[in-house]
Design a protein around this motif. Structure first.
Motif, mmCIF file in Angstrom:
data_model
loop_
_atom_site.group_PDB
_atom_site.id
_atom_site.type_symbol
_atom_site.label_atom_id
_atom_site.label_comp_id
_atom_site.label_asym_id
_atom_site.label_seq_id
_atom_site.Cartn_x
_atom_site.Cartn_y
_atom_site.Cartn_z
ATOM 1 N N GLU A 239 0.815 -1.216 0.000
ATOM 2 C CA GLU A 239 0.000 0.000 0.000
ATOM 3 C C GLU A 239 0.848 1.265 0.000
ATOM 4 O OE1 GLU A 239 -0.741 -0.088 4.843
ATOM 5 O OE2 GLU A 239 -2.198 -0.979 3.462
ATOM 6 N N ALA A 240 2.137 1.120 0.318
ATOM 7 C CA ALA A 240 3.083 2.238 0.318
ATOM 8 C C ALA A 240 4.485 1.646 0.170
ATOM 9 C CB ALA A 240 2.966 3.045 1.614
ATOM 10 N N PRO A 241 5.485 2.469 -0.171
ATOM 11 C CA PRO A 241 6.828 1.920 -0.382
ATOM 12 C C PRO A 241 7.673 1.813 0.886
ATOM 13 C CG PRO A 241 6.783 4.218 -1.047
ATOM 14 C CD PRO A 241 5.376 3.857 -0.642
ATOM 15 N N ASP A 242 7.089 2.117 2.060
ATOM 16 C CA ASP A 242 7.882 2.086 3.289
ATOM 17 C C ASP A 242 8.003 0.660 3.822
ATOM 18 O OD1 ASP A 242 5.675 1.721 5.560
ATOM 19 O OD2 ASP A 242 4.912 3.135 4.072
ATOM 20 N N ASP A 243 8.929 0.478 4.772
ATOM 21 C CA ASP A 243 9.230 -0.854 5.300
ATOM 22 C C ASP A 243 8.019 -1.523 5.933
ATOM 23 O OD1 ASP A 243 11.877 -0.608 4.505
ATOM 24 O OD2 ASP A 243 12.505 0.265 6.418
#
Length: 256
Positions: A239-243
């Motif tokens: 849903e997002a590129p974060d860890d």
């Protein structure tokens, strides 16, 4: 969604960039085996003088757009970015924005995406009308998407790409023999390297298994790229590129 083999996850970011992601995945999937398997390496471009000559032509009021934190790092290695004239700064994503601002004692305002963390998101947030009449210097790798440059040019904006690094596929790590059942892909270009790895496998069974692996990707573009390269397994889009978001996407492949 499950796979038929133990959950082994390949973390494909360059060396040193997988630590926090590994912690995030392990907190949700303590039984998973995580393999640090970088698919890409990055190096300065051989034509350094060409990039330096371009940077010497930057004038006050121009725009500098950076496609990644890596572009910021390699550009800064070539020429102190804080010594450039007074510019309008823009970045493809929050991490790239942070990389720019970290260079300054008094961080400048940086235009960044307000929606998706990609070229399309940045384009949606840029003041296109105000940019006309100014040169846009696009700091990037030697290869990459042309979406930013092409769209800005279609809007009568002068764009000059400044390649500051090159991408290379890594060799298979000597200490790793088993192929992961799941791969976390955060750079679309790394899919080319994964396909190259598949093509070098001697066993047809191993090749088929790799091309039918599970993939965790960061956007629809990366998913489409995987399909175009012949990957046939399950693909989950974070849903997002974060860890944290990447780790949650991996949970889809948890074994029953």
């Amino acid at each position: 969604m499950t796979s038929g083999s133990p959950l082994t996850i390949g973390l494909t970011r360059p060396d040193g960039a997988n630590d926090e992601l590994a912690k995030a995945i392990s907190s949700l999937l303590p039984d998973a085996t995580l393999l640090n398997w970088p698919l890409l390496t990055f190096a300065p471009i051989p034509e350094r003088q060409k990039a330096l000559s371009a940077m010497a032509r930057i004038t006050a009021g121009d725009w500098a757009i950076f496609v990644s934190p890596r572009a910021v790092c390699f550009a800064h290695d070539l020429h102190d970015l804080t010594a450039l004239p007074d510019l309008h700064w823009a970045a493809v994503g929050d991490t790239t924005t942070a990389a720019i601002q970290s260079l300054f004692s008094d961080p400048p305002q940086v235009h960044r995406p307000s929606s998706t963390q990609d070229s399309e998101g940045l384009l949606a947030s840029l003041p296109i009308e105000a940019m006309r009449g100014h040169t846009v210097w696009l700091f990037r790798g030697q290869t990459g998407r042309e979406t930013l440059a092409d769209t800005l040019r279609q809007n009568s904006i002068t764009v000059i790409p400044v390649p500051v690094y090159r991408r290379n596929c890594t060799r298979r790590p000597a200490h790793l023999s088993a192929l992961p059942s799941t791969w976390v892909i955060t750079a679309p270009e790394s899919l080319r390297c994964l396909r190259q790895l598949a093509d070098t496998l001697e066993s047809a069974e191993d090749r088929a298994r790799l091309l039918h692996c599970n993939l965790v990707v960061i956007n629809a573009r990366t998913e489409a790229r995987a399909r175009s390269l012949g990957f046939t397994g399950a693909i989950v889009r974070a849903e997002a590129p974060d860890d944290a978001a990447l780790a949650r996407a991996c949970v889809v492949f948890k074994q029953d």
